[in-house]
Each structure stands twice: as structure tokens, then as C-alpha cells.
Design a protein around this motif. Sequence first.
Motif, PDB file in Angstrom:
ATOM      1  N   GLY A   1     -83.755 -49.089 -49.955  1.00  0.00           N
ATOM      2  CA  GLY A   1     -84.375 -50.353 -49.580  1.00  0.00           C
ATOM      3  C   GLY A   1     -85.314 -50.196 -48.405  1.00  0.00           C
ATOM      4  O   GLY A   1     -85.724 -49.091 -48.042  1.00  0.00           O
ATOM      5  N   PRO A   2     -85.661 -51.312 -47.783  1.00  0.00           N
ATOM      6  CA  PRO A   2     -86.650 -51.273 -46.703  1.00  0.00           C
ATOM      7  C   PRO A   2     -86.059 -50.747 -45.404  1.00  0.00           C
ATOM      8  O   PRO A   2     -84.847 -50.704 -45.225  1.00  0.00           O
ATOM      9  CB  PRO A   2     -87.013 -52.746 -46.544  1.00  0.00           C
ATOM     10  CG  PRO A   2     -85.772 -53.463 -46.960  1.00  0.00           C
ATOM     11  CD  PRO A   2     -85.151 -52.647 -48.046  1.00  0.00           C
ATOM     12  N   GLU A   3     -86.948 -50.365 -44.513  1.00  0.00           N
ATOM     13  CA  GLU A   3     -86.513 -49.930 -43.188  1.00  0.00           C
ATOM     14  C   GLU A   3     -86.420 -51.137 -42.259  1.00  0.00           C
ATOM     15  O   GLU A   3     -87.190 -52.079 -42.367  1.00  0.00           O
ATOM     16  CB  GLU A   3     -87.504 -48.928 -42.614  1.00  0.00           C
ATOM     17  CG  GLU A   3     -87.354 -47.551 -43.228  1.00  0.00           C
ATOM     18  CD  GLU A   3     -88.138 -46.511 -42.451  1.00  0.00           C
ATOM     19  OE1 GLU A   3     -87.806 -45.337 -42.581  1.00  0.00           O
ATOM     20  OE2 GLU A   3     -89.079 -46.890 -41.716  1.00  0.00           O
ATOM     21  N   CYS A   4     -85.481 -51.076 -41.332  1.00  0.00           N
ATOM     22  CA  CYS A   4     -85.329 -52.132 -40.346  1.00  0.00           C
ATOM     23  C   CYS A   4     -85.226 -51.487 -38.976  1.00  0.00           C
ATOM     24  O   CYS A   4     -84.684 -50.397 -38.849  1.00  0.00           O
ATOM     25  CB  CYS A   4     -84.051 -52.926 -40.583  1.00  0.00           C
ATOM     26  SG  CYS A   4     -83.840 -53.483 -42.255  1.00  0.00           S
ATOM     27  N   THR A   5     -85.743 -52.147 -37.981  1.00  0.00           N
ATOM     28  CA  THR A   5     -85.609 -51.612 -36.626  1.00  0.00           C
ATOM     29  C   THR A   5     -84.799 -52.578 -35.779  1.00  0.00           C
ATOM     30  O   THR A   5     -84.883 -53.797 -35.954  1.00  0.00           O
ATOM     31  CB  THR A   5     -86.991 -51.417 -35.971  1.00  0.00           C
ATOM     32  OG1 THR A   5     -87.680 -52.661 -36.003  1.00  0.00           O
ATOM     33  CG2 THR A   5     -87.795 -50.370 -36.697  1.00  0.00           C
ATOM     34  N   ILE A   6     -84.016 -52.005 -34.891  1.00  0.00           N
ATOM     35  CA  ILE A   6     -83.229 -52.843 -33.991  1.00  0.00           C
ATOM     36  C   ILE A   6     -83.325 -52.284 -32.578  1.00  0.00           C
ATOM     37  O   ILE A   6     -83.617 -51.106 -32.374  1.00  0.00           O
ATOM     38  CB  ILE A   6     -81.748 -52.933 -34.406  1.00  0.00           C
ATOM     39  CG1 ILE A   6     -81.055 -51.558 -34.272  1.00  0.00           C
ATOM     40  CG2 ILE A   6     -81.591 -53.433 -35.806  1.00  0.00           C
ATOM     41  CD1 ILE A   6     -79.876 -51.651 -33.377  1.00  0.00           C
ATOM     42  N   THR A   7     -83.074 -53.141 -31.629  1.00  0.00           N
ATOM     43  CA  THR A   7     -83.054 -52.742 -30.219  1.00  0.00           C
ATOM     44  C   THR A   7     -81.774 -53.279 -29.600  1.00  0.00           C
ATOM     45  O   THR A   7     -81.476 -54.463 -29.750  1.00  0.00           O
ATOM     46  CB  THR A   7     -84.274 -53.330 -29.472  1.00  0.00           C
ATOM     47  OG1 THR A   7     -85.456 -52.837 -30.106  1.00  0.00           O
ATOM     48  CG2 THR A   7     -84.274 -52.925 -28.015  1.00  0.00           C
ATOM     49  N   ARG A   8     -81.025 -52.411 -28.948  1.00  0.00           N
ATOM     50  CA  ARG A   8     -79.791 -52.858 -28.284  1.00  0.00           C
ATOM     51  C   ARG A   8     -79.726 -52.226 -26.903  1.00  0.00           C
ATOM     52  O   ARG A   8     -80.047 -51.048 -26.728  1.00  0.00           O
ATOM     53  CB  ARG A   8     -78.545 -52.407 -29.074  1.00  0.00           C
ATOM     54  CG  ARG A   8     -78.431 -52.995 -30.452  1.00  0.00           C
ATOM     55  CD  ARG A   8     -77.895 -54.410 -30.445  1.00  0.00           C
ATOM     56  NE  ARG A   8     -76.541 -54.496 -29.922  1.00  0.00           N
ATOM     57  CZ  ARG A   8     -75.447 -54.272 -30.655  1.00  0.00           C
ATOM     58  NH1 ARG A   8     -75.551 -53.949 -31.907  1.00  0.00           N
ATOM     59  NH2 ARG A   8     -74.256 -54.395 -30.121  1.00  0.00           N
ATOM     60  N   THR A   9     -79.299 -52.990 -25.925  1.00  0.00           N
ATOM     61  CA  THR A   9     -79.131 -52.467 -24.568  1.00  0.00           C
ATOM     62  C   THR A   9     -77.646 -52.228 -24.292  1.00  0.00           C
ATOM     63  O   THR A   9     -76.811 -53.091 -24.582  1.00  0.00           O
ATOM     64  CB  THR A   9     -79.707 -53.459 -23.544  1.00  0.00           C
ATOM     65  OG1 THR A   9     -81.105 -53.601 -23.807  1.00  0.00           O
ATOM     66  CG2 THR A   9     -79.517 -52.939 -22.122  1.00  0.00           C
ATOM     67  N   PHE A  10     -77.363 -51.028 -23.760  1.00  0.00           N
ATOM     68  CA  PHE A  10     -75.981 -50.638 -23.451  1.00  0.00           C
ATOM     69  C   PHE A  10     -75.826 -50.520 -21.939  1.00  0.00           C
ATOM     70  O   PHE A  10     -76.763 -50.137 -21.235  1.00  0.00           O
ATOM     71  CB  PHE A  10     -75.650 -49.294 -24.108  1.00  0.00           C
ATOM     72  CG  PHE A  10     -75.605 -49.371 -25.614  1.00  0.00           C
ATOM     73  CD1 PHE A  10     -74.396 -49.492 -26.283  1.00  0.00           C
ATOM     74  CD2 PHE A  10     -76.772 -49.322 -26.372  1.00  0.00           C
ATOM     75  CE1 PHE A  10     -74.350 -49.571 -27.662  1.00  0.00           C
ATOM     76  CE2 PHE A  10     -76.745 -49.403 -27.751  1.00  0.00           C
ATOM     77  CZ  PHE A  10     -75.526 -49.527 -28.403  1.00  0.00           C
ATOM     78  N   THR A  11     -74.621 -50.824 -21.469  1.00  0.00           N
ATOM     79  CA  THR A  11     -74.319 -50.729 -20.040  1.00  0.00           C
ATOM     80  C   THR A  11     -73.180 -49.744 -19.832  1.00  0.00           C
ATOM     81  O   THR A  11     -72.151 -49.811 -20.517  1.00  0.00           O
ATOM     82  CB  THR A  11     -73.905 -52.115 -19.491  1.00  0.00           C
ATOM     83  OG1 THR A  11     -74.986 -53.021 -19.719  1.00  0.00           O
ATOM     84  CG2 THR A  11     -73.610 -52.037 -18.004  1.00  0.00           C
ATOM     85  N   LEU A  12     -73.391 -48.820 -18.899  1.00  0.00           N
ATOM     86  CA  LEU A  12     -72.342 -47.863 -18.530  1.00  0.00           C
ATOM     87  C   LEU A  12     -71.713 -48.325 -17.225  1.00  0.00           C
ATOM     88  O   LEU A  12     -72.419 -48.571 -16.236  1.00  0.00           O
ATOM     89  CB  LEU A  12     -72.936 -46.469 -18.340  1.00  0.00           C
ATOM     90  CG  LEU A  12     -73.529 -45.782 -19.566  1.00  0.00           C
ATOM     91  CD1 LEU A  12     -74.266 -44.501 -19.153  1.00  0.00           C
ATOM     92  CD2 LEU A  12     -72.431 -45.449 -20.572  1.00  0.00           C
TER      93      LEU A  12
END
Lengths: 554, 244
Positions: free
Chosen positions: B129-140
Amino acid sequence: MVRRVALVGAELEENLSLRYLAASVAEDGFRPELIPFNAAADVERVVARIAALDPLVVGISVPFQTRARELVGLVGLLRARGVRAHVTLGGHFATFEYANLLRDFPAVDSVVRHEGELTLSDICRRVRDEEPVAGIPGTVTRGAAGLVDGGRRPLPPLDDLPFPDRRGTPREILGIASGPLVGSRGCYADCSFCCIHAYHRNADGPRYRTRSPENIVAEMREEYERRGVRLFVFHDDNFLVPSLRRNLERCRRLKKLLQEAGLDEIALVIKCRPTDVHTELFALLRSMGLIRAYVGIETNSDEGIVSLNRRVTPEDNRRALTVLRDLGIYCSFNVLMFDPEATLDGVRANLGFMQRFADVPFNFCRAEVYAGTPLKRILEEQGRLRGDYWAWGYEMRDPRVEVLFRIVTTAFAGRNFKSDGIANLTLGIRFDNEVMRRFYPDAWDPVWHETLIDLTRRVGLDSVRGLERSLAFVSAEDVRDGDTVKRFTMALCREVARADLEFVTECKAFRGEIVRRIRSVADWPVLSRDTAPALASSVGMGVSTEILPVPIQI
Amino acid sequence: MGATDKARRAAAGMAGVAVATAGLSNCDGTGAVDPPPPPLQCSDVSTGQNLFAQAARYDSTVLVTIQNFAQGGMTAASITDTTGPVQLLLVNGPTPETNRGITLVFHVLDFQVPTATFTLNATFQISDGPECTITRTFTLDLSGGGVTVTSDRADPLPLGSRAPAVIALGERRGHRVELEATTSYAGRWQASWTVSAGTLDDPTARRVRWTLPDEPGVHQAELLVDYGPDGLAVDTIMFEVGAA
């Protein structure tokens, strides 16, 4: 040699879109084969059947997003099985998402846009004659320089189309053979969420076309005489036009032709908009055998009416259901309780309407985003569209309404959306009652009728109560507190499930009573087909209990 | 007694155990019902759900593993906007072999600053299927010499997942039926069952055996699937025990 054309799609009922295509290619000298594909579990059988047929062309109907991935995914499996036929996709979803589909599924050869009868026949002729398909009006294919769009094909007059392929035995309801048909295509309205409006507005032709009464009655007569069909379910997206005078003229003509054809003992089912419900018109329709009208209420909130572009008023909604109630015509409706601009006040307005007409079976859900619709475009422009072309979504502007939607969708999932959920079972038992009333009048009486209305009312009011409690919860609590929201939802889920157990138990008893009543007045050998094999389940299948052939019994 | 006879007995409610809603009219193209559309489930990939991070610390080195439990494979990933007392040393994956996730190695530069953040930009593809992009911010959180990793939720409101729970019907023998909890939710989930009558062998197992009572009537099993912070889903099934 007559070449085969395999037509694949859901066949939960007689699928008119496939059957119109079948009739069209048959007229051109091909042999259509209908391949039912009702659920994911069918895939192996479908692939094996098509491979065995070795067709010239495979046409897959992809009407909605809901099963699109499953239907389009079939193409790769066919190729893996060695099927070399020209594979074309059609239907609403493919009409709008052709570019994505041709990009992502190299095994697909072409997409048929809009109505496909003439276009599919052209494809079959070209493939048979080993001529290129590219450029056929109504198609999109791949070319060396990108997509080749054949342009829109003008929509044909509906009377010019051959009647749909009616192979097989018609479905029976309480011993009465039924058949779907359409007397028109499209809709004159332009609701923002509606895929029907989007589909026809995008095509080359009027967005609402009708068949002549003569053409409709000719098909009904053929069905009546050849297959014994007496219950005609009009699947027109909208059976009426916005003119009382024209509706009366058309229906009077239909009635006269039906009488001349000897089609007196029949029943009709239609769908309409509330603005087109008038006492004189529906009294006429009732005299023609109308036993059910689906009324597109959709919303009774002021902002919903605007954001969904309904072009009706709450008074239109109220008046329509009151007219039908006064005439004793069974009807039902659905409420798009949630839309991108829904407010808590709007939800309250809808709940008030549902409470007022709780004796009418209803359901409720969110306005979904379908390909090509104004709603999709608006959300896209606002940067609020989520998901991808397989399934779009959005969040409502007010987070309290969004959480309310999530709570009730979770808690009412079984009741509202399962085919054997109580919302649908209530609709079913009320419809059975109307069939009995029409065809076995001696088995029916007003007291019994009120008993079923009472069940409807209790189911409806139970839903309204759950919705009101949820509304109060999101109004008073912190909707971002996941634990509190989850606890409330869990408790509501359990309450709804427990109520459903009681309602289903009642519903079963009522169905038994209908059977008993009809047996008491009629010699009913047809029960063998209607009832015995019908006792299967829709569990996990998302389809009707009445059409699965294997009884679940231990 | 043949299979058909058995079915007819069940149909007539004379004996045996059958799915309770069997035989009732509903949405089946008979003209009885116009079913509403269930809410469409957006791609879990494009909404960025189903990414789970774990972290371990070895003195000044922090190892972060981000696993992808969604249907789609991660095809590309980059880390941007690193803030706080860490330096990104290594990004391992995604490769065709490890397309379910990536591993990151950070070096801790300053032991006095307790918090660092980084942003994952990833591309996913569901089968063909199609490509999808995501953005997620993580905290250490590096306080106390340890490390924990959390991420901003893809959906800050509760009940984010609309993956339905479905009860699959397994083996049926006498009054005992086997039921299995199924869901398309790709993260961690927990099933719990309740029944209106009869007994369950293990009310928290994904697959349970329900022994229905002998008394005639309609009985219900309710499955509740807990998706943790992403919400929950419910399904029910009803069986009718016929009179002997």
C-alpha cells in the motif's frame, strides 16, 4: 468461443451494480460470471473460482472504503495464482482513488470511473480483439508517460440499459420473494458527507436520472411473473424529487401501470428525504403497497444541518416522521450525531429528536469521510483530515464531543454496528411485522403491532438514556483524564450489553410469535427455505444471519 | 439424526445450544435495514500509534529501542531536534531484516541535566500500500542515574484506538463452547470475560471455554479488551440453550 467475464463483489443481496454490468456484457456476447466476495474468509474460494474460470476480464466492484483493501488485495492473489486476465476496478472508491490504486497496485490494469456498463463492455471487446484499452472513455490506465485518462463517458439514459441479470432464486422474507431494483440513480441534494452526490456530480451527466414508469413496471412484471417476486425493494438513493406535483404524477402513473400489469398484491420499500414527505403522496404510495420508508433524517441539530449541508429544517424532520406515523407507514432513520462541527448542544438537540420519535427504529453514528466528498475537501483544506486514502478520519473541534463520540462508539459498537446487534434486529422484526401485515393480514392485529412498537421504543429510549449519561459525563468531567473516561466507558459497555441480552431475548420471542401467527393462518411450506437454513450466525462475519448456509448448532 | 435435522431442531428451539440471534431478520438486503457505517479505522501507521520505546543505560551510554507494532514496516527513519545533555551516536535500522523498529545509541554529556528529548521522523508502508510518514517526540528521563523513555501520545485524548474486539467462535461440544478474543490492535492488550450464566475456565485468557448452564434461555458472554492508554473495545455473543 464465448469468453467469460468474472464480476467480483459483495452479494449479500442481489448486487445490482454487478448485475447491471453482467447484463451489459452479456448483451455484447460475453458470458458474465458473478463471483460473490462477502467477507475476508471467502478470499481463497474467490481466487480459486476465478483461476478455474480463466476469464478474459475480471471486474472488481470497490464501492466503499470499508472493504476496499480486501477487495483490491485480491488482485495480487489472482496474479500469484496465474490469472492473466485484464483486471479492472470500478465503483465509487475506485472512481475517486484511481491514481492511488494504479500507483500502489501494479497488478491492476485499469480503473472504470463512474457508471460502468458501457465502459466495461468496451474493455471486454478491446481485450478480446487484442486492442489497447488505453483511452476508452470512462477508463484510466497506465501509459509510458503516466496515467492515461480516457475522459468521462456521458451517462446513458437509464431506460437504454438492459435489465439487471437476475440469475438465482430470489430471497424470501416470511415466504415472500423479494428483489431489489432501482428506478433512478443519484440524488438531487448535495449533502457534504454524501458519496452518492459526490459520485454523480463528478460524472458527465445529470446528477439525478430516473427511469420511466413504463420501464420500471416492465422489469417488475418480469420479476413477478418469472421469479414470483412480490416484495420490491427500491434501492434508489432517493425515490423522490423536490416537487410534490411531479412526485404525484410519477407515482400515479406507476400505480396505473402496476394495476394494468396485474401487480396488485405487492409491497414496496423506498428511501427519501424528509422534505419530500407529504400526506397525499404517501397515502398514494401506501395504496400502492408501500410498507417501509427509510427517511434520511441524518441530523436535527442546527449546526449539523449547516455543516452537513442538509438543506432541511428540524421542522421538516419532525413533520416527515409525524406524517408517516399518522398514515401508519413504518419508517426508520439514522442520525449522524457526530460531524466535524458537532457541539454538545447539537447532540442534545438530536437526543431530543430521538426521544420524541423513539417509537421509530433509529440508529446513530458519525459522519464518515468518503472519497470525493465535499466533507473530505473541507477537512483537507482545514488541515484536519487524518489517515490515508484507505480510511480517512478527523477529530471534532470540541474535545468533549470527540470524547463523547469515542465513549458511545465503544459502548454501542455491538448494538449499533453488528448485523445481529439489537438496533438492526429491531429494524428486522419491525420489517417482518410489516411483511406479515401486508401478506398475511389475518395473522396481524393492532394490539400485537403496539407490542412491537413498545419494544422499539424501549430500545430507543435505552440508547437515549446511555447517550444522555455520556453527555452529562463529558460535560462535567475532565475528558483528558484517561482513567476516568475508561472507567465510565467500561461501565456503560456493561450496561448496554446487559440491556441487549434482554432485548434480544424478547426479539427472539417476537420472531417466534410471528412464525406461529403466520402458520396459524397460512399453509406455509416456504418456511423450509426461509427459516431452516437461515439459522446461522453472523458472528465474526459482519453479514446477515439470514444468508449464511451453515447453521451453528451443537 | 442428520445435520439438517439437527439444524431444524435448533431452529425450532427444541433442544441444543445455538447462537441466540440466529434466524432473526436483520441487515441482509431484505429491505429491512439500512445499517449505519461503523467508524472507519484510520491507518495506525499514519496516526503514529503502535510505536513503543524502551531504554537502558550503561553509565554514560543510553540504548533506546523503538519497536513498531503496526501492520506497516518502517522503511526509513531519521532523528532530529535532539535537545538536552545527550549526543546521538548511532541509529541502527530500519533495514529489511529489522523493519519493525530501530535502535538508537546516545552518549550522556552532562549527568546533572535530567531530561533530554529527540524527534523521530519515520516512513512506513503497509504491505504493497501507500507510504505514510509520522513524527513523534520522545523524552528521556535521566534522573537518578537511570533512564526511562516516554513519548508524546499520537492522540492526546482517551480511547484513541477504534480497533474492534471480535469474539471468534471455536470448538463447540455439548454445552461447552470455546471463544477466542481477537483484535486488529497491534499493541499490547488484555482480555477479560464475563458471562451472564454458566462458568468460564479462565476469565482473563484470550481463549476461554464457556460451559453454558442446563437451563433453557439466552445467555451472554461479554469480552472486554483493554488497550491500555489507547482505550478499550467490547464484543458480546449470545447463545440460546433450548428446552430438552
